[in-house]
Scaffold this motif. Structure first.
Motif, mmCIF file in Angstrom:
data_model
loop_
_atom_site.group_PDB
_atom_site.id
_atom_site.type_symbol
_atom_site.label_atom_id
_atom_site.label_comp_id
_atom_site.label_asym_id
_atom_site.label_seq_id
_atom_site.Cartn_x
_atom_site.Cartn_y
_atom_site.Cartn_z
ATOM 1 N N ASN A 299 0.828 -1.204 0.000
ATOM 2 C CA ASN A 299 0.000 0.000 0.000
ATOM 3 C C ASN A 299 0.859 1.251 0.000
ATOM 4 N N PHE A 300 0.313 2.329 -0.586
ATOM 5 C CA PHE A 300 0.992 3.614 -0.504
ATOM 6 C C PHE A 300 0.948 4.109 0.945
ATOM 7 N N LYS A 301 1.975 4.887 1.302
ATOM 8 C CA LYS A 301 2.064 5.428 2.661
ATOM 9 C C LYS A 301 2.106 6.950 2.620
ATOM 10 N N PHE A 302 1.293 7.557 3.481
ATOM 11 C CA PHE A 302 1.406 8.990 3.702
ATOM 12 C C PHE A 302 2.503 9.223 4.733
ATOM 13 N N PRO A 344 -5.069 11.469 -2.995
ATOM 14 C CA PRO A 344 -5.877 12.095 -1.936
ATOM 15 C C PRO A 344 -5.874 11.221 -0.687
ATOM 16 N N ASP A 345 -6.048 11.831 0.468
ATOM 17 C CA ASP A 345 -6.126 11.003 1.680
ATOM 18 C C ASP A 345 -7.553 10.558 1.969
ATOM 19 N N SER A 346 -8.555 11.166 1.289
ATOM 20 C CA SER A 346 -9.953 10.781 1.479
ATOM 21 C C SER A 346 -10.716 10.922 0.159
ATOM 22 N N VAL A 347 -11.692 10.020 -0.020
ATOM 23 C CA VAL A 347 -12.506 10.027 -1.240
ATOM 24 C C VAL A 347 -13.971 9.868 -0.854
ATOM 25 N N LYS A 348 -14.814 10.644 -1.545
ATOM 26 C CA LYS A 348 -16.271 10.518 -1.377
ATOM 27 C C LYS A 348 -16.807 9.848 -2.645
ATOM 28 N N ALA A 349 -17.529 8.732 -2.482
ATOM 29 C CA ALA A 349 -17.987 7.980 -3.646
ATOM 30 C C ALA A 349 -19.406 7.478 -3.456
ATOM 31 N N SER A 350 -20.019 7.060 -4.580
ATOM 32 C CA SER A 350 -21.344 6.437 -4.583
ATOM 33 C C SER A 350 -21.258 5.169 -5.415
ATOM 34 N N HIS A 351 -22.230 4.280 -5.215
ATOM 35 C CA HIS A 351 -22.236 3.063 -6.028
ATOM 36 C C HIS A 351 -23.647 2.551 -6.246
ATOM 37 N N ASP A 409 -24.846 6.764 -1.957
ATOM 38 C CA ASP A 409 -23.731 7.483 -1.335
ATOM 39 C C ASP A 409 -23.117 6.683 -0.193
ATOM 40 N N ILE A 410 -21.817 6.382 -0.275
ATOM 41 C CA ILE A 410 -21.130 5.682 0.822
ATOM 42 C C ILE A 410 -20.380 6.646 1.726
ATOM 43 N N GLY A 411 -20.394 7.957 1.386
ATOM 44 C CA GLY A 411 -19.768 8.961 2.228
ATOM 45 C C GLY A 411 -18.265 9.043 2.012
ATOM 46 N N TRP A 412 -17.600 9.778 2.900
ATOM 47 C CA TRP A 412 -16.150 9.955 2.824
ATOM 48 C C TRP A 412 -15.453 8.728 3.408
ATOM 49 N N VAL A 413 -14.428 8.254 2.722
ATOM 50 C CA VAL A 413 -13.627 7.114 3.196
ATOM 51 C C VAL A 413 -12.169 7.525 3.130
ATOM 52 N N ASN A 414 -11.438 7.402 4.277
ATOM 53 C CA ASN A 414 -10.005 7.743 4.218
ATOM 54 C C ASN A 414 -9.196 6.543 3.740
ATOM 55 N N ALA A 459 -4.941 15.970 -1.594
ATOM 56 C CA ALA A 459 -3.994 15.255 -2.455
ATOM 57 C C ALA A 459 -2.569 15.603 -2.020
ATOM 58 N N GLN A 460 -1.723 14.589 -1.911
ATOM 59 C CA GLN A 460 -0.352 14.796 -1.415
ATOM 60 C C GLN A 460 0.563 13.669 -1.861
ATOM 61 N N LYS A 461 1.862 13.884 -1.617
ATOM 62 C CA LYS A 461 2.869 12.889 -1.994
ATOM 63 C C LYS A 461 2.707 11.631 -1.139
ATOM 64 N N VAL A 462 2.806 10.470 -1.804
ATOM 65 C CA VAL A 462 2.767 9.180 -1.116
ATOM 66 C C VAL A 462 3.885 8.305 -1.676
#
Length: 711
Positions: A299-302, A344-351, A409-414, A459-462
């Motif tokens: 996995n990517f690391k912050f 990004p460290d968090s994403v808001k999505a729907s399905h 909507d599943i909301g924000w997920v980090n 959004a940031q370096k990982v």
């Protein structure tokens, strides 16, 4: 010959045993059968003379552990099952005495009204109504063709019967736990009557402790007078010295050196090149071949996810850079950057989710095969990929999960939550490896999703970081040295030298574990160590018996320091609790002798103190100004005559003399329904206490120790 020799050696022992049995028979012939009877061996306990067999207990125990899915320890399960069996048998006795019986018809009525049965499509008729005959046919077929499933249904029905019996008894009890209006009226007046009082308070602390002497016989007499408050179960106190097996500085240096060598390529004994982390490309193979104590994490690391020992260097580094060895969380590690990106460290999505038969989101209504589900989801995708309103409409219509009614909507997920074991990896990969506004079909273990990325932030370096780790543990030489230390300590004790004496000489820390019960498993300071508790209660373990235990990461030398049998608490155990009570009693006698005079003023003068005043004192709030909470004193005031001097009354903090100067009754109410309801409501929660009282009055014999204690 060896067997005959053993028989001769033990012949005297056998003669003594048989002699004791015959002697017991002379005193009481019924004891001979008990002496050789093995029935008790097969019992785990008794309730009012009814036996609880080992087999019954073992079956219940196994069933309970399966239900809990391994989330309880052995002793936790043992205690829970014992309490369940006691409850069942006690309720059964009470119901029989009350003439209440729960039959098959009662159980059946409860069963067919269980929502999971009543609403199961399998048991509904063409009109969508529950069909009893279909359910009966299902149970009949199950009994005939599926013994395992039938066993589960039988257990469930037995549980329903048990619950029905308990509810019947509880309802019977609750019927008698109401309250009358007269009780409501009395409660209202008692709690709201206001008292004005004058009093003198002589605290117990005014008498120095040296003036009173509490003897062991005083404490023993108090225990006998208050037996109900001092009944205790069998217990043991132990003391122990712990010898931790920890890595020495020399051990750490050796491990660090070993890890350091894995950075660069090396040549093995066969003159073959062994690739180091710096030049490795197959990282899974590298970790496996070098026996890493840390698994590969791709996995990517912050920056916040990386050890602060190297985080600054890592985020200033480039792909291929290596770091270490460094010490982190009990490991020596080396790490390498294998990939750098921005995320990004968090994403808001729907399905929109279309499950298929065999997927984890499938339910009783799922009928589509995988191919059919794929065809359906592709068709929906063409409708919704550019139409947000249509997307929301279809998600609310078809989604089988909690996003139905929320437009999918599943909301924000980090990132951390998305790539945890609790989230689907395929779903997470799409969310974090695509851009805001992207939408596509993704297959997961739950079915086919149409995932839409609604928003992203921070959004940031990982970086992807491969890390090899070696746990910092003691070397074999260190382990041996600690073992020898513990063994030498035990050897010194075997020479009849006192535990405390030898510990003090060697500057070892003695740790106590007080009040261990026979079925406990936790030893303070050591955690779950059932073996130590079992040993402490063993038939051959006496006060002064010691033993070495080899635990994970340490050795323990323990000694039994005290033993308490079931019955009344010993004086030394109750002393801390009883001594202050008796001291205050004796101080009260001294204070009473000083309360000379017929009026409060005379009493105050003779004790060089002032009269205090209490205004609007109530039983609901029994606090006296300058003295604190004194419910016993306020209770005495409530029942006192007006303007009469009372003296020598013992309270929580001292001895009192008082006069009640005014008693003001509250205004009478038209009715006392509110007070009545409050009393009735407070009594509704008494079922458990009532059951505990019944249990105390029940003859219970507990033989579990025979099964779970070392002999």
């Amino acid at each position: 010959m060896a067997v005959l020799s053993k028989i001769r050696e033990r012949s005297m022992f056998l003669i003594i045993i048989i002699g004791l049995a015959l002697f017991a028979f002379v005193l009481d012939p019924s004891t001979l059968g008990d002496f050789f009877n093995s029935n008790k061996v097969n019992e785990i306990g008794e309730v009012n003379g009814e036996s609880i067999s080992r087999q019954e207990f073992a079956d219940e125990l196994e069933s309970y552990k399966q239900q809990r899915g391994g989330r309880v320890s052995e002793m936790q399960a043992v205690k829970a099952v014992w309490n369940n069996i006691l409850r069942q048998k006690i309720y059964k006795n009470q119901l029989e005495e009350a003439g209440i019986s729960v039959g098959e018809a009662d159980v059946w009525k409860e069963l067919i009204n269980v929502p999971s049965v009543k609403n199961n499509p399998q048991y509904l008729n063409e009109a969508g109504l529950f069909d009893e005959s279909k359910f009966k046919q299902f149970l009949a077929d199950t009994k005939e063709n599926n013994p395992q499933l039938w066993s589960a249904w039988s257990n469930y029905m037995n549980q329903i019967k048990t619950n029905t019996e308990r509810n019947a008894y509880d309802n019977l009890i609750n019927a008698g736990l109401g309250a009358s209006l007269k009780e409501g009226e009395a409660d209202y007046f008692i709690n709201n009557t206001k008292l004005n009082t004058q009093f003198i308070f002589i605290p117990y602390s005014s008498i120095v402790d040296s003036l009173v002497n509490v003897t062991k016989s005083d404490i023993a007499n108090y225990i006998k007078e208050n037996e109900a408050d001092f009944k205790v179960d069998e217990s043991r106190d132990i003391s122990y010295v712990k010898f931790d097996i920890t890595a020495t500085p020399e051990d750490e240096a050796a491990i660090k050196d070993e890890v350091s060598k894995l950075l660069e390529d090396s040549i093995d004994r066969n003159k073959q090149t062994v690739v180091g982390l710096k030049n490795a490309t197959n990282y899974k193979e590298f970790l496996n071949e070098n026996d890493s104590d840390i698994n590969l994490d791709e996995n990517f690391k912050f920056k916040k996810d990386i050890s602060n020992v190297i985080s600054e260097k890592v985020f200033a580094g480039s792909k291929g850079d290596v770091f270490g060895p460094y010490k982190d969380k009990g490991f020596f590690k080396i790490s390498k950057i294998t990939e750098i990106s921005k995320m990004p460290d968090s994403v808001k999505a729907s399905h929109i989710l279309i499950p298929f038969v065999g997927s984890q989101a499938a339910n009783n209504e799922t009928t589509k095969t995988e191919a059919q589900a794929k065809k359906t989801v592709d068709s929906i995708f063409n409708l919704v990929k550019r139409n947000k309103a249509k997307y929301t409409e279809i998600a609310n219509e078809v989604n089988p999960d909690g996003t139905k009614g929320k437009g999918g909507d599943i909301g924000w997920v980090n990132y951390t939550a998305a790539f945890s074991p609790n989230f689907d990896a395929d779903f997470a990969n799409y969310m974090f490896n695509n851009k805001k506004g992207d939408i596509n079909v993704v297959k997961t273990k739950f079915g086919f999703h149409i995932i839409r990325i609604d928003d992203q932030k921070n959004a940031q370096k990982v970086v992807k970081l491969v890390t090899f780790g070696r746990k910092i543990v003691a070397s074999e030489a260190t382990e041996n040295a600690v073992f020898q230390k513990a063994e030498q300590f035990a050897l010194e004790l075997s020479k009849e030298r006192r535990f405390t004496e030898v510990s003090k000489e060697n500057k070892y820390l003695i740790r106590p574990a007080v009040g261990l019960k026979v079925l406990d498993e936790n030893v303070p300071g050591l955690g779950n160590q059932r073996q130590i508790v079992s040993w402490a209660f063993g038939a051959n373990t006496k006060v002064g018996t010691f033993k070495r235990f080899d635990l994970e990461g340490s050795h323990i030398v323990a000694i039994v320091s005290s033993k308490v049998d079931k019955g009344l608490s010993p004086v030394n155990k109750a002393s801390a609790r009883v001594k202050p009570i008796l001291k205050n009693r004796k101080k009260a006698e001294i204070i009473r002798a000083k309360l000379n005079g017929n009026t409060l003023q005379e009493i105050a003068n003779s004790n060089n103190t002032a009269i205090k005043t209490g205004t609007n004192v109530t039983l609901k709030s029994p606090t006296l100004s300058g003295a604190g909470s004194e419910p016993k004193i306020v209770g005495a005031m409530y029942n006192a005559e007006l303007n009469k001097v009372y003296k020598g009354i013992e309270g929580n903090r001292g001895v009192y003399a008082f006069v009640v100067t005014k008693k003001e009754l509250p205004t009478a109410l038209p009715n006392y329904e509110a007070s009545r309801k409050r009393i009735a409501q407070s009594r509704k929660g008494l079922n458990y206490r009532i059951f505990e009282s019944i249990k105390k009055a029940t003859e219970v014999k507990d033989y579990r120790a025979n099964m779970y204690v070392s002999n």
